[in-house]
Design a protein around this motif. Structure first.
Motif, PDB file in Angstrom:
ATOM      1  N   ALA A 161       0.813  -1.227   0.069  1.00  0.00           N
ATOM      2  CA  ALA A 161      -0.064   0.005   0.153  1.00  0.00           C
ATOM      3  C   ALA A 161       0.894   1.382  -0.037  1.00  0.00           C
ATOM      4  O   ALA A 161       0.394   2.255   0.531  1.00  0.00           O
ATOM      5  CB  ALA A 161      -0.847   0.079   1.212  1.00  0.00           C
ATOM      6  N   GLY A 162       2.104   1.056  -0.368  1.00  0.00           N
ATOM      7  CA  GLY A 162       3.217   1.934  -0.302  1.00  0.00           C
ATOM      8  C   GLY A 162       3.064   3.381  -1.250  1.00  0.00           C
ATOM      9  O   GLY A 162       2.153   3.196  -2.334  1.00  0.00           O
ATOM     10  N   GLY A 163       4.107   4.159  -1.088  1.00  0.00           N
ATOM     11  CA  GLY A 163       4.446   5.106  -1.907  1.00  0.00           C
ATOM     12  C   GLY A 163       5.197   6.290  -1.414  1.00  0.00           C
ATOM     13  O   GLY A 163       5.652   6.135  -0.146  1.00  0.00           O
ATOM     14  N   GLY A 164       6.108   6.914  -2.259  1.00  0.00           N
ATOM     15  CA  GLY A 164       7.133   8.058  -1.606  1.00  0.00           C
ATOM     16  C   GLY A 164       8.179   7.412  -0.980  1.00  0.00           C
ATOM     17  O   GLY A 164       9.114   8.075  -0.130  1.00  0.00           O
ATOM     18  N   TYR A 202      15.947  -5.911  -7.662  1.00  0.00           N
ATOM     19  CA  TYR A 202      16.614  -4.663  -7.454  1.00  0.00           C
ATOM     20  C   TYR A 202      17.427  -4.294  -8.766  1.00  0.00           C
ATOM     21  O   TYR A 202      18.321  -4.896  -9.016  1.00  0.00           O
ATOM     22  CB  TYR A 202      17.354  -4.450  -6.165  1.00  0.00           C
ATOM     23  N   LEU A 203      17.057  -3.382  -9.445  1.00  0.00           N
ATOM     24  CA  LEU A 203      17.773  -2.762 -10.570  1.00  0.00           C
ATOM     25  C   LEU A 203      18.652  -1.783 -10.244  1.00  0.00           C
ATOM     26  O   LEU A 203      18.479  -0.587  -9.560  1.00  0.00           O
ATOM     27  CB  LEU A 203      16.652  -2.366 -11.670  1.00  0.00           C
ATOM     28  N   ASP A 204      19.950  -1.821 -10.548  1.00  0.00           N
ATOM     29  CA  ASP A 204      21.176  -0.726 -10.136  1.00  0.00           C
ATOM     30  C   ASP A 204      21.125   0.486 -10.961  1.00  0.00           C
ATOM     31  O   ASP A 204      21.724   1.152 -10.481  1.00  0.00           O
ATOM     32  CB  ASP A 204      22.503  -1.669 -10.310  1.00  0.00           C
ATOM     33  N   ARG A 205      20.784   0.577 -12.078  1.00  0.00           N
ATOM     34  CA  ARG A 205      20.879   1.827 -12.859  1.00  0.00           C
ATOM     35  C   ARG A 205      19.749   2.218 -13.696  1.00  0.00           C
ATOM     36  O   ARG A 205      19.859   2.516 -14.946  1.00  0.00           O
ATOM     37  CB  ARG A 205      22.219   1.835 -13.614  1.00  0.00           C
ATOM     38  N   PRO A 206      18.536   1.950 -13.175  1.00  0.00           N
ATOM     39  CA  PRO A 206      17.138   2.167 -14.143  1.00  0.00           C
ATOM     40  C   PRO A 206      16.986   3.586 -14.203  1.00  0.00           C
ATOM     41  O   PRO A 206      17.604   4.655 -13.418  1.00  0.00           O
ATOM     42  CB  PRO A 206      16.229   1.681 -13.254  1.00  0.00           C
ATOM     43  N   ARG A 207      16.390   3.846 -15.147  1.00  0.00           N
ATOM     44  CA  ARG A 207      15.689   5.367 -15.379  1.00  0.00           C
ATOM     45  C   ARG A 207      14.095   5.253 -14.954  1.00  0.00           C
ATOM     46  O   ARG A 207      13.773   4.029 -15.060  1.00  0.00           O
ATOM     47  CB  ARG A 207      15.791   5.861 -16.642  1.00  0.00           C
ATOM     48  N   HIS A 208      13.471   6.151 -14.543  1.00  0.00           N
ATOM     49  CA  HIS A 208      12.033   6.217 -14.165  1.00  0.00           C
ATOM     50  C   HIS A 208      11.165   6.899 -15.271  1.00  0.00           C
ATOM     51  O   HIS A 208      11.281   8.248 -15.458  1.00  0.00           O
ATOM     52  CB  HIS A 208      11.783   6.765 -12.814  1.00  0.00           C
ATOM     53  N   ILE A 209      10.592   6.105 -16.012  1.00  0.00           N
ATOM     54  CA  ILE A 209       9.852   6.552 -17.313  1.00  0.00           C
ATOM     55  C   ILE A 209       8.446   6.374 -16.916  1.00  0.00           C
ATOM     56  O   ILE A 209       8.057   5.131 -16.659  1.00  0.00           O
ATOM     57  CB  ILE A 209      10.327   5.946 -18.535  1.00  0.00           C
ATOM     58  N   GLU A 210       7.654   7.445 -17.151  1.00  0.00           N
ATOM     59  CA  GLU A 210       6.068   7.316 -17.080  1.00  0.00           C
ATOM     60  C   GLU A 210       5.410   7.779 -18.345  1.00  0.00           C
ATOM     61  O   GLU A 210       5.872   8.587 -18.947  1.00  0.00           O
ATOM     62  CB  GLU A 210       5.481   8.152 -15.721  1.00  0.00           C
ATOM     63  N   LEU A 231      15.133  12.076 -11.926  1.00  0.00           N
ATOM     64  CA  LEU A 231      15.904  12.909 -10.858  1.00  0.00           C
ATOM     65  C   LEU A 231      15.037  12.942  -9.627  1.00  0.00           C
ATOM     66  O   LEU A 231      14.101  13.723  -9.436  1.00  0.00           O
ATOM     67  CB  LEU A 231      16.177  14.293 -11.324  1.00  0.00           C
ATOM     68  N   GLN A 232      15.339  12.049  -8.651  1.00  0.00           N
ATOM     69  CA  GLN A 232      14.696  11.734  -7.327  1.00  0.00           C
ATOM     70  C   GLN A 232      15.529  11.870  -6.222  1.00  0.00           C
ATOM     71  O   GLN A 232      16.998  11.517  -6.352  1.00  0.00           O
ATOM     72  CB  GLN A 232      13.786  10.609  -7.693  1.00  0.00           C
ATOM     73  N   ARG A 233      15.011  12.411  -5.072  1.00  0.00           N
ATOM     74  CA  ARG A 233      15.742  12.324  -3.664  1.00  0.00           C
ATOM     75  C   ARG A 233      14.949  11.770  -2.853  1.00  0.00           C
ATOM     76  O   ARG A 233      13.730  12.133  -2.532  1.00  0.00           O
ATOM     77  CB  ARG A 233      16.116  13.697  -3.296  1.00  0.00           C
ATOM     78  N   PHE A 429      24.046  15.857 -16.420  1.00  0.00           N
ATOM     79  CA  PHE A 429      22.753  16.257 -16.870  1.00  0.00           C
ATOM     80  C   PHE A 429      22.549  16.682 -18.154  1.00  0.00           C
ATOM     81  O   PHE A 429      21.692  16.333 -18.870  1.00  0.00           O
ATOM     82  CB  PHE A 429      22.057  17.216 -15.746  1.00  0.00           C
ATOM     83  N   GLN A 430      23.485  17.520 -18.549  1.00  0.00           N
ATOM     84  CA  GLN A 430      23.216  18.237 -19.916  1.00  0.00           C
ATOM     85  C   GLN A 430      23.336  17.142 -20.843  1.00  0.00           C
ATOM     86  O   GLN A 430      22.993  17.264 -22.140  1.00  0.00           O
ATOM     87  CB  GLN A 430      24.300  19.223 -20.126  1.00  0.00           C
ATOM     88  N   ALA A 431      24.236  16.068 -20.755  1.00  0.00           N
ATOM     89  CA  ALA A 431      24.333  14.945 -21.645  1.00  0.00           C
ATOM     90  C   ALA A 431      23.259  13.824 -21.654  1.00  0.00           C
ATOM     91  O   ALA A 431      23.077  13.057 -22.545  1.00  0.00           O
ATOM     92  CB  ALA A 431      25.728  14.227 -21.097  1.00  0.00           C
ATOM     93  N   GLY A 432      22.245  14.268 -20.638  1.00  0.00           N
ATOM     94  CA  GLY A 432      21.162  13.264 -20.316  1.00  0.00           C
ATOM     95  C   GLY A 432      21.640  11.607 -19.725  1.00  0.00           C
ATOM     96  O   GLY A 432      20.816  10.809 -19.906  1.00  0.00           O
ATOM     97  N   ASP A 433      22.740  11.803 -19.272  1.00  0.00           N
ATOM     98  CA  ASP A 433      23.406  10.745 -18.411  1.00  0.00           C
ATOM     99  C   ASP A 433      23.038  10.745 -17.185  1.00  0.00           C
ATOM    100  O   ASP A 433      23.767  10.909 -16.268  1.00  0.00           O
ATOM    101  CB  ASP A 433      25.070  10.722 -18.940  1.00  0.00           C
ATOM    102  N   TYR A 434      21.798  10.080 -16.757  1.00  0.00           N
ATOM    103  CA  TYR A 434      21.475  10.018 -15.477  1.00  0.00           C
ATOM    104  C   TYR A 434      20.598   8.840 -15.445  1.00  0.00           C
ATOM    105  O   TYR A 434      19.989   8.285 -16.094  1.00  0.00           O
ATOM    106  CB  TYR A 434      20.989  11.421 -14.755  1.00  0.00           C
ATOM    107  N   THR A 435      20.626   7.923 -13.986  1.00  0.00           N
ATOM    108  CA  THR A 435      19.331   7.341 -13.521  1.00  0.00           C
ATOM    109  C   THR A 435      18.985   7.688 -12.341  1.00  0.00           C
ATOM    110  O   THR A 435      19.038   8.931 -11.754  1.00  0.00           O
ATOM    111  CB  THR A 435      20.274   5.877 -13.267  1.00  0.00           C
ATOM    112  N   ILE A 436      18.055   6.808 -11.783  1.00  0.00           N
ATOM    113  CA  ILE A 436      17.396   7.481 -10.451  1.00  0.00           C
ATOM    114  C   ILE A 436      18.325   7.528  -9.328  1.00  0.00           C
ATOM    115  O   ILE A 436      17.888   8.027  -8.180  1.00  0.00           O
ATOM    116  CB  ILE A 436      16.143   6.230 -10.063  1.00  0.00           C
ATOM    117  N   HIS A 437      19.504   7.092  -9.501  1.00  0.00           N
ATOM    118  CA  HIS A 437      20.318   7.290  -8.197  1.00  0.00           C
ATOM    119  C   HIS A 437      21.404   8.585  -8.707  1.00  0.00           C
ATOM    120  O   HIS A 437      22.100   8.885  -7.516  1.00  0.00           O
ATOM    121  CB  HIS A 437      21.335   6.013  -8.160  1.00  0.00           C
TER     122      HIS A 437
END
Length: 450
Positions: A161-164, A202-210, A231-233, A429-437
């Motif tokens: 029932a989670g989130g956040g 557990y995926l070690d280098r995913p992007r979050h796409i919606e 880009l998440q904290r 970031f400018q290169a678009g080279d990032y994951t959720i971590h």
């Protein structure tokens, strides 16, 4: 079409819904706590009703008070915005039971997608790819160990029932599984009153796409492309862009076809967002949000569509009136979430806004309820503004966002504007080279440097 809509929310999203209503010629009712008596959404509504004291549980989550406000003012529909009651199936049911229209999906679909285990089962049945994991709830440590051995470490234990990010723990190996399992269940029980958990690889280098979708009551479903929310904290999104710098148009089309076909089979209606993890060329469904998203403006800028207007039209029974081929994607859009927080420690900074100057110019949009003299209350989410830009290319959008951030001036409270300026200047970031971590590492690097 509706004559009057009660907006069961506050802040910038309440203003956003009001604007759509005004353009449709629909009267609006604002509800507010005593702390929000001078809020902009209250000032600009046609009518307003105080529904309780500052605490959200006594006001914006007070269902009897909200329904009473709708009855007193003669509203014929309720728009929940996002957060608060927007994904509360019981609230949607009560709205319908009182002869009002809930502007959103059915209570059945809200309940289905609100239970992460049920959501994954439903999506699996209609052909949407999933992250490898348990087939349902993991009732004990023995079962958790068996699942982990089958899918391989590291594993992610998540609240049903989670989130956040609450009720979510990673076990890197067998030795760490017991503690991660125990902590996840304890957090889930404390946060959601439900200690059911499930497991995923557990995926070690995913992007979050919606993927943003919209469906009418007549079986028509379209998507409005993807948003990259990587880009998440602490599992909280800070910046979103559309489209994703990692996704090709062909991948977008394939993902969109899979998602719209699935939702058509489920009989879904109104707005929704399917969230995926993307790694090594593969998408895997993780959850669905049965509401308008905070980051919906980047999609609106990219596709030139008013998603709130569409929500209202479809809730009133209208057909979409267009197909997937009619949805076009132009340029690139970026959204920065500006919060009332210290940009280094992320400590909330409520207080009086002494000066507010919003940026402007071509392709710049600001969604905010701030004004000079407004007191940002300490009782609610710290989001105070969303700065969105649109430009022909991603690099143009970055340059435009950098310029807009330099123009954005807020005094009296601290905000995360300086952090967003630093992100815009970062080569990765400018290169678009990032994951959720990426953002967690970026923030840690800033702290180490100071």
């Amino acid at each position: 079409m509706f004559q009057k809509i009660l907006i069961a929310n506050r802040g910038e999203i309440a203003l956003r819904v009001q604007r759509a209503c005004r353009e449709l010629g629909i009267a609006t009712v604002a509800v507010h706590s005593t702390a929000d008596a001078e809020a902009m959404h209250v000032r600009l509504a046609d009518e307003s009703v105080c529904i309780g004291p500052p605490a959200a549980k006594d006001s914006y989550l007070n269902i009897p008070a909200i329904l009473s406000a709708a009855a007193i003012t003669g509203a014929d529909a309720i728009h929940p915005g996002y957060g608060f009651l927007s994904e509360n199936a019981g609230f949607a049911d009560m709205v319908d039971a009182h002869g009002l229209t809930f502007i959103g999906p059915t209570a059945q679909h809200i309940a289905m997608m609100g239970d992460k285990i049920a959501a994954k089962a439903a999506m699996k049945e209609v052909g949407v790819p999933l992250v490898p994991g348990s087939d349902g709830a993991v009732p004990d440590l023995e079962t958790a160990s068996s699942v982990a051995e089958r899918i391989g470490y590291p594993v992610l234990i998540k609240a049903a029932a989670g989130g956040g990010g609450r009720g979510m723990k990673v076990a890197q190996d067998k030795e760490g599984l017991e503690e991660a399992y125990r902590l996840a269940r304890t957090e889930a029980r404390a946060a959601f009153g439900n200690d059911a958990v499930y497991m995923e690889k557990y995926l070690d280098r995913p992007r979050h796409i919606e993927l943003q979708v919209m469906a009418d009551n007549h079986g028509n479903v379209v998507h409005f492309g993807e948003r990259d929310c990587s880009l998440q904290r602490r599992h909280q999104k800070l910046l979103e862009e559309a489209g994703s710098p990692a996704i090709s148009p062909a991948q977008r089309d394939a993902l969109g076809e899979t998602a719209t076909t699935a939702l058509r089979r489920l009989g879904y209606r109104n707005a929704g967002t399917l969230e995926f993890l993307y790694q090594d060329g593969h998408f895997a469904f993780i959850e669905m949000n049965t509401r308008l998203q905070v980051e919906h403006p980047v999609t609106e800028m990219l596709c030139d569509v008013d998603l709130v207007r569409e929500q209202i039209r479809l809730a009133a029974g209208a057909e979409l009136g267009y197909g997937q081929r009619d949805v076009t994607f132009s340029g690139h859009a970026i959204e920065c979430r500006i919060t009332a927080e210290d940009p280094h420690s992320f400590t909330p900074t409520p207080g009086r806004v002494t000066m507010f100057h919003a940026p402007g110019g071509l392709g710049v949009r600001i969604d905010s309820a701030l004004y000079a003299g407004y007191f940002v209350p300490p009782y609610y989410d710290s989001l105070v503004a969303k700065l969105i830009v649109h430009a022909p290319t991603r690099q143009d959008a970055i340059n435009r966002m950098r310029r807009a951030l330099d123009e954005f001036a807020v005094s009296g409270i601290q905000t995360t504007i300086p952090l967003h300026r630093e992100i815009m200047d970062d080569p990765s970031f400018q290169a678009g080279d990032y994951t959720i971590h990426w953002l967690e590492n970026f923030v840690a690097g800033r702290r180490a440097a100071t």
